[in-house]
Design an enzyme around this catalytic site. Structure first.
Site, PDB file in Angstrom:
ATOM      1  N   ASP A 101      -9.078  -4.352   5.719  1.00 34.20           N
ATOM      2  CA  ASP A 101     -10.129  -5.202   5.169  1.00 34.20           C
ATOM      3  C   ASP A 101     -10.271  -5.014   3.666  1.00 34.20           C
ATOM      4  O   ASP A 101     -10.427  -5.968   2.906  1.00 34.20           O
ATOM      5  CB  ASP A 101     -11.467  -4.984   5.888  1.00 34.20           C
ATOM      6  CG  ASP A 101     -11.909  -3.528   5.967  1.00 34.20           C
ATOM      7  OD1 ASP A 101     -11.374  -2.668   5.244  1.00 34.20           O
ATOM      8  OD2 ASP A 101     -12.806  -3.240   6.791  1.00 34.20           O
ATOM      9  N   ARG A 102     -10.217  -3.773   3.199  1.00 30.85           N
ATOM     10  CA  ARG A 102     -10.407  -3.539   1.768  1.00 30.85           C
ATOM     11  C   ARG A 102      -9.285  -4.134   0.923  1.00 30.85           C
ATOM     12  O   ARG A 102      -9.506  -4.518  -0.224  1.00 30.85           O
ATOM     13  CB  ARG A 102     -10.576  -2.048   1.478  1.00 30.85           C
ATOM     14  CG  ARG A 102      -9.470  -1.119   1.959  1.00 30.85           C
ATOM     15  CD  ARG A 102      -9.923   0.328   1.762  1.00 30.85           C
ATOM     16  NE  ARG A 102      -8.943   1.341   2.161  1.00 30.85           N
ATOM     17  CZ  ARG A 102      -8.870   1.869   3.381  1.00 30.85           C
ATOM     18  NH1 ARG A 102      -9.706   1.441   4.327  1.00 30.85           N
ATOM     19  NH2 ARG A 102      -7.980   2.807   3.663  1.00 30.85           N
ATOM     20  N   ASP A 123       0.832  -1.196   0.000  1.00 32.86           N
ATOM     21  CA  ASP A 123       0.000   0.000   0.000  1.00 32.86           C
ATOM     22  C   ASP A 123       0.876   1.260   0.000  1.00 32.86           C
ATOM     23  O   ASP A 123       1.713   1.442   0.870  1.00 32.86           O
ATOM     24  CB  ASP A 123      -0.893  -0.029   1.247  1.00 32.86           C
ATOM     25  CG  ASP A 123      -2.167   0.776   1.109  1.00 32.86           C
ATOM     26  OD1 ASP A 123      -2.097   1.864   0.525  1.00 32.86           O
ATOM     27  OD2 ASP A 123      -3.214   0.311   1.591  1.00 32.86           O
ATOM     28  N   THR A 152      -6.822   3.327  -2.023  1.00 31.99           N
ATOM     29  CA  THR A 152      -6.556   1.935  -1.665  1.00 31.99           C
ATOM     30  C   THR A 152      -7.569   0.962  -2.256  1.00 31.99           C
ATOM     31  O   THR A 152      -7.206  -0.057  -2.838  1.00 31.99           O
ATOM     32  CB  THR A 152      -6.531   1.790  -0.133  1.00 31.99           C
ATOM     33  OG1 THR A 152      -5.492   2.617   0.383  1.00 31.99           O
ATOM     34  CG2 THR A 152      -6.297   0.349   0.278  1.00 31.99           C
ATOM     35  N   HIS A 158      -2.540  10.706  -0.912  1.00 28.63           N
ATOM     36  CA  HIS A 158      -2.514  10.332  -2.327  1.00 28.63           C
ATOM     37  C   HIS A 158      -3.925  10.543  -2.850  1.00 28.63           C
ATOM     38  O   HIS A 158      -4.747  11.171  -2.197  1.00 28.63           O
ATOM     39  CB  HIS A 158      -2.077   8.876  -2.477  1.00 28.63           C
ATOM     40  CG  HIS A 158      -2.806   7.949  -1.556  1.00 28.63           C
ATOM     41  ND1 HIS A 158      -4.042   7.421  -1.835  1.00 28.63           N
ATOM     42  CD2 HIS A 158      -2.496   7.504  -0.311  1.00 28.63           C
ATOM     43  CE1 HIS A 158      -4.458   6.684  -0.825  1.00 28.63           C
ATOM     44  NE2 HIS A 158      -3.546   6.713   0.124  1.00 28.63           N
TER      45      HIS A 158
END
Length: 556
Positions: free
Chosen positions: A170-171, A48, A87, A487
């Site tokens: 979680d995502r 990430d 994300t 971002h």
């Protein structure tokens, strides 16, 4: 299964590595004929906020896991080609082979005005049908993901294939694993958790027990590598001071664990435990393990990309990845790795001002939906509250749903004129303009802003218009402890990410030309002989053999 509704099929049980799935109602079929010598396990890793820029900056310093991957097929200028570089959208592209326009994941969150109780913010990995009134918690789910992941295609071709995902968010886990997932875990609070209605597996329980001991005891600061010395300097950003952190862990501090290299190490430890528990790479057909490492993003948001904190984070991550790959080697598994990122990142303006980027700035309040609502509400005699909605001072904006089409059109035109007169705004694009833009087909570095927006646009969730700030403008009006940089822009510092493939014995190469993260799924599918219905991917198969062979074969 909802995510596979476009390609509903009857599964034919078959114990051999050659399997087929025939379709119902004329829908296309998916089939698999595993080639001789195909890898037994796919390991898909997303880091990430790991930009191509930061990969290039640290590349010469890597000696662990990253160094191994650079011996394979290296695409240093990969692209999360869409505009909404967050994300959830980014993770949704990696193993679906589809852009957010088709995954339906247009942002980390969006505004839903379909409910009678008024507009609500919908999180991309939330089952809103199970939301409890007054609760700040939510039920995590991949319900909004509209297309299958690679792991789902693999299970569709042969139910014996194992589809496993683990992440710090979680995502990250749900967007890479999808709906039909055998085991899935992510970090929440002070432990790893799983989907509602499922019990934690023994390996997750064991990992949580180890973390509990660490949290109770605390841990010392990480050492600063000598070559990081020039980055070890305090920078003030609002009330936050960043640039000199070492990630010491106080006893009982779960959040300090989360925003540190320790989260990635724990995620990888859990991944290894799941390899053993699920016997990954030991089946008659290939398995897939998706690992999303979140600490780089947490550190980037909290401290920026250019301080001592990021230097320590990437050094420790390199070591953790090296240990992870060594663990797989020890188990004798024939595996292939792909490593990429969900998006890039940008440093905090306060430090950029000292490093030759004086034009970097924080967004002003005039760009906010509240300011626009006040101005346009007064002009048209409309209630200002909730007239224009957004989940931040850039990206998608929504108009109140009870407005008639004529008024909506005027408000969009006026908002566009007001915002584009602001020196911090690059352009405002209406939903109509974006929808009328053809989906781009050229190399991603050449795309216009409208084309980047088109790759993110889905009429189910997208706003009435999109606001793009100028390059270098950070959409954080007031920095605070834990949130100084971010971002999410359409600019290449947020779009460009490395894409690295590695397998023992492969002929490596470096290809600097732009490719997309949506190319990952079709490339991996070809390696394991998985034939997906034509048109199911936005991406293309990349030939990962640096010699005369062609890994795309008949599916090219």
């Amino acid at each position: 299964m909802k995510s596979l509704s476009r390609y509903a099929a009857v599964l034919l049980a078959c114990a051999a590595p050659v399997v087929s799935v025939f379709a119902q109602d004329g829908a296309p079929a998916v089939s698999q004929q595993v080639p001789a010598g195909a890898p037994k396990l796919i390991v898909a890793i997303s880091i990430d906020q790991f930009s191509a820029d930061i990969f290039a900056q640290y590349r010469q310093r890597f000696t662990g896991g990253f160094a191994r991957l650079t011996q394979g097929a290296v695409f240093p200028a990969g692209f999360q080609s869409h505009a909404a570089t967050e994300t959830c959208p980014g993770h949704s592209t990696i193993l679906t082979g589809n852009r957010p326009a088709h995954t339906g994941i247009i942002a980390n969150s969006w505004i839903d005005q379909s409910v009678t109780t008024g507009p609500k913010v919908v999180y991309c990995a939330e089952d809103v049908s199970k939301r409890t009134a007054g609760s700040k918690d939510y039920v995590a789910s991949p319900v909004h993901l509209l297309v299958p992941t690679l792991g789902e295609w693999m299970k569709k071709a042969n139910p014996a294939a194992r589809n496993i995902a683990v992440s710090g968010k979680d995502r990250g886990a749900l967007m890479m694993g999808g709906h039909d997932i055998d085991q899935v875990y992510w970090w929440k609070g002070k432990q790893f958790v799983t989907l509602a209605g499922r019990e934690l597996g023994a390996t997750a329980v064991a990992e949580n027990a180890e973390i509990d001991k660490l949290l109770a005891k605390g841990a010392p600061a990480f050492p600063l590598p000598a070559w990081c010395g020039r980055q070890d300097r305090a920078v003030q950003a609002g009330t936050a001071t960043v640039g000199t952190g070492r990630f010491a862990l106080k006893a009982g501090e779960g959040d300090q664990f989360r925003v540190s290299p320790r989260l990635d190490r724990a995620t990888l430890d859990l991944a290894v435990k799941l390899v053993d528990e699920q016997k990954l790479g030991k089946n008659s057909v290939p398995d897939i393990l998706a690992v999303s490492l979140s600490a780089t993003d947490y550190v980037g948001h909290a401290t920026g990309t250019e301080g001592a904190e990021m230097c320590i984070q990437l050094t420790q991550l390199d070591m953790a990845l090296g240990d992870f790959f060594a663990s797989l080697d020890k188990r004798g598994i024939d595996y292939v790795v792909v490593l990429t990122a969900d998006h890039g990142g940008f440093d905090l303006p306060e430090r950029l001002h000292e490093q030759a980027l004086e034009k970097s700035a924080r967004v002003n309040s005039a760009v906010s939906p509240e300011a626009l609502s006040a101005t346009l509400g007064k002009k048209y005699g409309l209630e200002a509250k909730g007239l224009i909605l957004s989940d931040g001072p850039s990206g998608d904006y929504w108009l109140r749903r009870d407005l008639d089409p004529g008024t909506k059109g005027k408000l969009v035109d006026d908002a566009k004129a007001l915002l584009e007169a602001d020196p911090q705004v690059e352009v405002v694009l209406s939903a109509a303009e974006i929808a009328a833009t053809p989906m781009p087909t050229t190399s991603p570095e050449t795309w216009t802003l409208a084309e980047r927006a088109r790759a993110s646009y889905n009429p189910l969730h997208s706003g009435d218009f999109v606001v793009f700030l100028k390059r270098g403008v950070v959409p954080i009006p007031a920095p605070r402890a834990g949130y100084v940089a971010t971002h999410g822009s359409p600019w290449d510092y947020d779009r460009r990410v490395p894409i690295l493939f590695w397998r023992k014995g492969m002929t490596g190469f470096e290809q600097p030309s732009g490719v997309e993260t949506v190319d990952i799924a079709p490339s991996l599918a070809a390696l394991i002989g998985l034939k997906i219905p034509q048109g199911a991917f936005d991406g293309r198969c990349l030939d990962l053999d640096g010699g005369t062979g062609n890994t795309c074969g008949a599916v090219k």
